[in-house]
Structure formats: structure tokens, C-alpha cells
Design an enzyme around this catalytic site. Sequence first.
Site, short mmCIF file in Angstrom:
data_model
loop_
_atom_site.label_atom_id
_atom_site.label_comp_id
_atom_site.label_asym_id
_atom_site.label_seq_id
_atom_site.Cartn_x
_atom_site.Cartn_y
_atom_site.Cartn_z
N GLY B 43 0.80 -1.22 0.00
CA GLY B 43 0.00 0.00 0.00
C GLY B 43 0.84 1.26 0.00
CG LEU B 73 -5.57 -6.42 -6.89
CD1 LEU B 73 -6.29 -7.11 -8.05
CD2 LEU B 73 -4.18 -5.98 -7.33
CE LYS B 88 1.78 -7.69 -2.29
NZ LYS B 88 1.49 -7.12 -0.97
CG ASP B 132 3.08 -5.98 6.20
OD1 ASP B 132 4.15 -6.35 6.75
OD2 ASP B 132 2.39 -6.74 5.50
CB CYS B 177 13.87 9.06 20.20
SG CYS B 177 15.65 8.97 20.16
CB CYS B 191 -3.85 -3.08 7.16
SG CYS B 191 -3.14 -1.44 7.38
#
Lengths: 92, 278
Positions: B43, B73, B88, B132, B177, B191
Site C-alpha cells: 500500500g 488491489l 510483487k 507492514d 526515541c 491492516c
Amino acid sequence: MHWKLFATLREATGHQEVAVEIEEDATIRDALDALLQNHPELEDELFSPQGELYNHIRLLQNGDDPFLTGDGFDADVGPDDELALFPPVSGG
Amino acid sequence: MVALDLDATQLDRYSRHLIMDAVGPEGQQQLLNSRVLCVGAGGLGSPAIEYLAAAGVGTLGIVDDDVVERSNLQRQVLHTEADIGTPKVESAAAFVEAQAPDVTVEPIERRLTKANARELVASYDIVLDGSDNFPTRFLLNDVCWLRGTPLVHGAVLRFEGQVTTIDPRADGPCYRCLFPSAPPAGAVPGCATAGVLGVLPGTVGCFQATEVCKLIMETGDPLVGRLLSYNAAGMTVDTVEYAANPNCPVCGTNGIDSIEEIEYTETCAIDDHCAGGS
């Protein structure tokens, strides 16, 4: 003063900004208590079962970390202060 | 001074850059000379790769070990229905080769791991984190910091995105940090379980690509020491400043000098015994 909430914390409350009334000599702990009184649903998002603020939650006072530069929860909070709470997100 | 070597086609292709004072032929040449590693072609990687290629970033490394799935998609605009089942990095490379002949693509069909991260990062100027998951994000922070390689971080969840830039050359704060360790499993969903608005990584990946271009051309004010939060639901952008933590286990006074002893699992926490240059 007001709180700014991000990501899962914003979603949990439905608010990005929450204004709370505090006493003149209030501390961050007082401001947090006032926030939790308005939004008790944040309790589980912010604190471990032992009552500690989760390591992955960041609390900033006007952009500074009160746990690094001041007195942590005992730091003074003024009426114009902005306190921010946010977790990291990881999706990509 | 950058040696200029733009041919007639490039003068045409990049003309809207060339007429900008802040870019000009020198900035374009810096883009063409640069090597950027995009971690993830999903994404965030999709828009970032497309715009970095269009901008003429000379070499784009793309590391990802996934194949295209139909559920990608809705947001991963590098890939099409015809790419389902294809690695990919292959469909990403095909897109870039068709779009931007000046760009050399280096597809790396591997998962970024503790074992290969240092070697992969070493041959690039800048890293864009479009991964991700937290372990990859903390690994990239630690490796890039130790290597001195700027890292542009971006992450998304449902309607909200975060972007920040870690620049070890500027001695600025690092990701640890801001967040010393990752949340325990399940505390902040990803997600796959919580969903993401398809357009959101498009916006956030473009913020990241913008930061990469600025770093290459040494122009503007990058998000060093600032976390940008974009809330697509409220259509608000907030920037919160954060400072370097002198006790940071990576960039602090007694920070690590190697990732050897760090486990990039669960919270990716760095134990005291790992820090202190042991």
C-alpha cells in the site's frame, strides 16, 4: 487545557481533541484523571492490568516528554497546555 | 557541485522540475544519481515507487517476498488483476520499467530479516519503510541508524497515517526515541485485522516519497524530530515534535553498536545488556 488523541485512541473516544477543566495547580496526573473521567474507555488502551502506562504509548506535553525533561505525571499543567497521547501504528 | 549529464529527452521529461529554483538541473541530476531502497511494494510502496520512479530516482531497490493477492488491489495500485499470484517485486519492476526508462530497478524477492538487513541497506543512500509490521520497522530503524542511512518511516491503520524521517547524519532522534518498543501482540491491530481505507496509504506513501526527494536534493525541512499524523476521517494533519532521548537504546549515549543481540520479535525491546556498546 486540551488533550490530542491519535490513531486507536482517537478511534476509541471518537474525538481527536478533548478539552478538560483542571485546577490551577494541576499536574499531568490530574489532567489524565479528568480525561479518563470523560472517556473511561481509554483506561484499557493506556494502562496495563498493573496500572502502568503502556511502554508503547507516548505522552507529550507541548511536544516535550515530561518523563524525560520533567517530573512525569507530577509535572505542572497550565490552562493553555496541549497534551498528546499516541500509539505507533504498523500497517503498510 | 553535481556534474550535469542530462540528454535532450531528459530535459523534456523533467522540464517541470528543471524550471523550479529548488530543483533545477542540479536537483534533477541528484535524483538521477541516487539509490533508494523501498521496503515493501504494498500500500505505501505502490505510490512511493511510482512517484520516485517518475521523479527520476536513478536506482530503486524494491524488497518484498509477497505475491500479489486479490485483497491487495483495493489499495496497492502498482499491481493489477493480471498480476495475482505474481511476486510483487516483479509486477512493481514491470510498472517502473514501462513508466520510467531512466530508472534502474533492483527487484529483491526476499523478506528483510536481521540476517540480510545490513547488507541490503548498505548499498542504498536512503531507505523508505513501506513495510507492514513492527519487527521490520524496528529492525530498519536500528540498522539504518547504525549505518548512518536516512530512513523515511510511514505507517497506516484504518483512517490514520504516521510519517517521520530519521536522519542519523543530522544526529536527530530515531524511531525508538519516539517508541522504544512495539506494542504487545494485539494491542494495536494491523491492516489485515482492522482494515485500511484504500486511498490512505496512497496519501501517506506520497508524503514519504516527498520526504525522500527532499533528502536527495537537500531542500526543504524534512520531518526529522517531527511525527506527522494524518487523519483522513477528519481531514486533519497534525505534526508533533519529539526530541532525541539521551537514554535511547539505539541513538542514546549508551546505545547499541550492533543488532546482534536484539530479537526482532514481539515488542522488539532492547534489554539493558544489549546497550552500552557491549
